[in-house]
Design a protein around this motif. Structure first.
Motif, short mmCIF file in Angstrom:
data_model
loop_
_atom_site.label_atom_id
_atom_site.label_comp_id
_atom_site.label_asym_id
_atom_site.label_seq_id
_atom_site.Cartn_x
_atom_site.Cartn_y
_atom_site.Cartn_z
N GLY A 66 0.82 -1.22 0.00
CA GLY A 66 0.00 0.00 0.00
C GLY A 66 0.84 1.25 0.00
O GLY A 66 2.03 1.21 -0.29
N ARG A 67 0.22 2.35 0.31
CA ARG A 67 0.87 3.64 0.37
C ARG A 67 2.03 3.64 1.38
O ARG A 67 1.95 2.99 2.42
CB ARG A 67 -0.15 4.64 0.89
N CYS A 68 3.05 4.41 1.09
CA CYS A 68 4.14 4.54 2.07
C CYS A 68 3.71 5.51 3.17
O CYS A 68 3.13 6.55 2.89
CB CYS A 68 5.39 5.09 1.40
N TYR A 69 3.99 5.13 4.44
CA TYR A 69 3.66 6.03 5.54
C TYR A 69 4.58 7.24 5.54
O TYR A 69 4.19 8.37 5.68
CB TYR A 69 3.80 5.32 6.89
N ASP A 70 5.86 6.94 5.39
CA ASP A 70 6.84 8.02 5.42
C ASP A 70 8.05 7.59 4.61
O ASP A 70 8.05 6.51 4.01
CB ASP A 70 7.23 8.34 6.87
N LEU A 71 9.08 8.40 4.61
CA LEU A 71 10.24 8.10 3.77
C LEU A 71 10.98 6.85 4.25
O LEU A 71 11.56 6.12 3.45
CB LEU A 71 11.18 9.31 3.72
N ARG A 72 10.92 6.59 5.57
CA ARG A 72 11.57 5.38 6.08
C ARG A 72 10.89 4.14 5.54
O ARG A 72 11.53 3.15 5.20
CB ARG A 72 11.57 5.37 7.62
N ASP A 73 9.60 4.22 5.46
CA ASP A 73 8.82 3.13 4.89
C ASP A 73 9.20 2.95 3.41
O ASP A 73 9.39 1.83 2.93
CB ASP A 73 7.33 3.48 5.05
N THR A 74 9.31 4.07 2.71
CA THR A 74 9.71 4.03 1.30
C THR A 74 11.07 3.35 1.15
O THR A 74 11.27 2.49 0.28
CB THR A 74 9.81 5.46 0.72
N ALA A 75 12.00 3.72 2.02
CA ALA A 75 13.34 3.16 1.96
C ALA A 75 13.30 1.64 2.16
O ALA A 75 13.98 0.89 1.45
CB ALA A 75 14.23 3.81 3.02
N ASP A 76 12.47 1.19 3.10
CA ASP A 76 12.34 -0.25 3.33
C ASP A 76 11.80 -0.96 2.11
O ASP A 76 12.24 -2.05 1.75
CB ASP A 76 11.39 -0.53 4.51
N LYS A 77 10.83 -0.31 1.46
CA LYS A 77 10.23 -0.93 0.27
C LYS A 77 11.21 -0.96 -0.91
O LYS A 77 11.21 -1.90 -1.69
CB LYS A 77 8.93 -0.21 -0.10
N LEU A 78 12.04 0.08 -0.98
CA LEU A 78 13.06 0.08 -2.03
C LEU A 78 14.03 -1.07 -1.81
O LEU A 78 14.43 -1.77 -2.73
CB LEU A 78 13.83 1.41 -2.02
N GLN A 79 14.37 -1.26 -0.54
CA GLN A 79 15.29 -2.34 -0.19
C GLN A 79 14.70 -3.69 -0.63
O GLN A 79 15.38 -4.53 -1.21
CB GLN A 79 15.49 -2.31 1.32
N MET A 80 13.40 -3.84 -0.39
CA MET A 80 12.73 -5.07 -0.77
C MET A 80 12.72 -5.23 -2.29
O MET A 80 12.91 -6.33 -2.82
CB MET A 80 11.29 -5.06 -0.23
N ALA A 81 12.52 -4.12 -3.00
CA ALA A 81 12.50 -4.17 -4.46
C ALA A 81 13.86 -4.59 -5.02
O ALA A 81 13.94 -5.38 -5.96
CB ALA A 81 12.09 -2.81 -5.03
N PHE A 82 14.93 -4.10 -4.43
CA PHE A 82 16.28 -4.50 -4.86
C PHE A 82 16.46 -6.01 -4.68
O PHE A 82 17.05 -6.69 -5.51
CB PHE A 82 17.35 -3.76 -4.06
N LYS A 83 15.92 -6.50 -3.58
CA LYS A 83 16.02 -7.94 -3.30
C LYS A 83 15.24 -8.73 -4.35
O LYS A 83 15.73 -9.73 -4.89
CB LYS A 83 15.46 -8.20 -1.89
N MET A 84 14.05 -8.25 -4.67
CA MET A 84 13.20 -8.96 -5.63
C MET A 84 13.78 -8.98 -7.03
O MET A 84 13.77 -10.00 -7.70
CB MET A 84 11.83 -8.26 -5.71
N TYR A 85 14.24 -7.84 -7.48
CA TYR A 85 14.61 -7.72 -8.88
C TYR A 85 16.10 -7.95 -9.16
O TYR A 85 16.48 -8.33 -10.25
CB TYR A 85 14.18 -6.36 -9.44
N LEU A 86 16.94 -7.66 -8.19
CA LEU A 86 18.37 -7.80 -8.44
C LEU A 86 19.05 -8.78 -7.47
O LEU A 86 20.26 -8.98 -7.55
CB LEU A 86 19.07 -6.43 -8.35
N SER A 87 18.26 -9.36 -6.58
CA SER A 87 18.79 -10.32 -5.61
C SER A 87 19.92 -9.74 -4.75
O SER A 87 20.86 -10.46 -4.40
CB SER A 87 19.28 -11.60 -6.29
N ILE A 88 19.83 -8.49 -4.45
CA ILE A 88 20.79 -7.91 -3.51
C ILE A 88 20.01 -7.12 -2.46
O ILE A 88 18.91 -6.64 -2.72
CB ILE A 88 21.83 -6.97 -4.18
N THR A 89 20.60 -7.01 -1.28
CA THR A 89 19.94 -6.24 -0.23
C THR A 89 20.83 -5.08 0.16
O THR A 89 21.77 -5.22 0.93
CB THR A 89 19.68 -7.13 1.01
N PRO A 90 20.57 -3.91 -0.41
CA PRO A 90 21.39 -2.76 -0.04
C PRO A 90 21.05 -2.32 1.38
O PRO A 90 19.92 -2.53 1.84
CB PRO A 90 20.96 -1.69 -1.04
N SER A 91 22.02 -1.74 2.07
CA SER A 91 21.68 -1.22 3.39
C SER A 91 21.20 0.22 3.26
O SER A 91 21.65 0.97 2.38
CB SER A 91 22.88 -1.32 4.33
#
Lengths: 179, 138, 156
Positions: A66-91
């Motif tokens: 769903g919608r991002c609550y705040d930028l920290r939430d966005t950052a977490d979701k970006l991290q998840m997207a990197f994992k899904m599409y590129l198989s890496i987990t950036p910090s």
């Protein structure tokens, strides 16, 4: 009758290599066309933006997120997207005091797996497509951000750092894709 | 371990040659060059047979008094030559295979660099360090 | 797998952005650029994929590898039909070509298909070139997503 060999080839690995190699061929072609590093960076960012705009659909469909609550939430979701599409987990790190800026640190970057930059192209941001993808994808969920690389292992830095800065929340009603 | 390692291109031009001792490079170049005919012959014989003989590793090409010359040809017709001292009797066939495997992996990484032009001499740092691991350190 | 999507989107974006209508470059040079990107990709990919593969017996053996293992790696399925006149012409038919499955079947799209095939023509040419077979690769679409790739080996 399947021949021996190949057995050791992991399909997931081949998939990401196919992407890596295609991207490499694309960068080499653009570099040939434009010669100028800044212009190449701009083209890669632009193409990334267009990919991001389409990729977000896939991401939302897969995660049901769903919608991002705040930028920290966005950052977490970006991290998840990197994992899904590129198989890496950036910090996610280096938050600005105001909480409107952060960095994604990539310890290994599948895009640059085989790359050694040619002489005289110190200004080339090889992975710049990723900055564009982020920008395009977030714009589709009403977040206008700036994204840029501040460090790159290819240029001899110890890690690859992608900086993301929140600019503004876009109005829901605004039709997408219009200038 | 090896005293010389060479990568020879599709049209038999050397893409990369390293010897433990640079002064002996010329001597080994001659050996390498001479081995290429044996390589071609082995590949032709290998193609006609089935099964194990079609593997990329060609084994011992020929022994000289002081050295043993081994060969390997990729499916993309790149030849690898590794020379070891005959006095290294502890070296098994499997060790040689390992060296070639390492060399092949390193070579295919070089080719996958989007800025490497196939057929050019190899000047990759990554590749250099892989070869160092194959050569004897004096 | 999710990383499939990324490759498909990259291919789509390359195809679209190289064909920008406002670019003064001709359609032909756009096609040849895409083909060139494909060539470099195929050339490099086959280097990796044949690393653990026994030596090919002959040209036909090589073509079979392209139709099965190589095709599966990129397009998630094998070629459905391989035909040859035994004189250096091979026709590879894919009944459900990955880059065409999302396209509509209407006529105007069929006219737009050559650009969705250019990358793949290059990939095949690049892979074969690295395996020692110099050739010309062309593609034809009758009814998407079925398409045929014709490989014409150049003998010296």
């Amino acid at each position: 009758m399947s021949r021996q060999g190949m057995r050791s080839t992991d399909p997931k690995k081949v998939n990401s290599e196919l992407f890596t190699l295609t991207y490499g061929a694309l960068v080499a072609q653009i570099l040939k066309d434009y010669e100028n590093d800044d212009e190449v960076n701009r083209q890669l960012d632009r193409m990334g933006y267009n990919i991001g705009v389409r990729l977000i659909e896939d991401y939302l469909a897969r995660t049901g997120s769903g919608r991002c609550y705040d930028l920290r939430d966005t950052a977490d979701k970006l991290q998840m997207a990197f994992k899904m599409y590129l198989s890496i987990t950036p910090s996610v790190t280096n938050w600005s005091p105001a909480g409107d800026e952060f960095s994604l640190i990539l310890e290994n970057n599948p895009l640059t797996e085989f790359v050694e930059l040619p002489e005289g192209h110190g200004g080339l941001k090889y992975s710049n497509i990723l900055a564009g993808v982020l920008r395009g994808a977030l714009e589709m969920v009403q977040l206008e951000v700036a994204a840029w690389f501040v460090q790159d292992q290819l240029a001899g830095d110890s890690c690859t750092e992608l900086r993301v800065k929140f600019l503004k929340r876009l109005e829901d009603a605004m039709p997408v894709g219009e200038d | 371990m090896a005293v010389a390692v060479a990568v020879i291109g599709k049209e038999n031009s050397p893409l990369y040659v390293r010897t433990v001792n640079p002064s002996s490079e010329l001597k080994f170049m001659y050996t390498i060059h001479a081995s290429l005919d044996v390589v071609e012959e082995k590949v032709i014989v290998g193609k006609k047979s089935s099964g194990e003989l079609r593997e990329l590793y060609l084994g011992l090409l020929y022994p000289t008094e002081d050295y043993k010359v081994y060969g390997y040809v990729t499916n993309t017709r790149i030849k690898f030559i590794i020379i070891v001292e005959s006095s290294y009797t502890t070296l098994r066939d499997n060790d040689i295979r390992q060296m070639f495997r390492k060399l092949h992996n390193a070579y295919s990484d070089v080719v996958c660099n989007p800025f490497y032009v196939p057929g050019d001499t190899i000047c990759s740092k990554q590749f250099e360090s892989s070869v160092k691991g194959i050569l004897i350190q004096e | 797998m999710a990383d499939d999507v990324l490759f498909e989107l990259l291919h789509m974006e390359m195809t679209i952005s190289i064909f920008q209508p406002d670019q003064s470059e001709s359609k032909r040079s756009s096609i040849s650029k895409l083909e060139q990107i494909g060539f470099c990709t195929g050339y490099r990919l086959v280097e990796r994929l044949t690393k653990d593969w026994p030596r090919f017996k002959d040209e036909l053996d090589t073509m079979k590898f392209i139709c099965k293992e190589f095709w599966s790696c990129i397009y998630k399925k094998q070629i459905d039909n391989l035909r040859t006149n035994h004189q250096g012409v091979y026709v590879l038919q894919d009944n459900r070509f990955r880059f065409l499955t999302q396209l509509s079947q209407s006529k105007q799209y069929i006219e737009a298909t050559p650009k969705y095939l250019a990358f793949t023509c290059g990939v095949v040419r690049g892979a074969l070139s690295n395996l020692g077979i110099t050739c010309i690769v062309t593609a034809e679409v009758f009814s998407p997503p079925t398409c045929k790739f014709q490989v014409q080996v150049q003998r010296i």
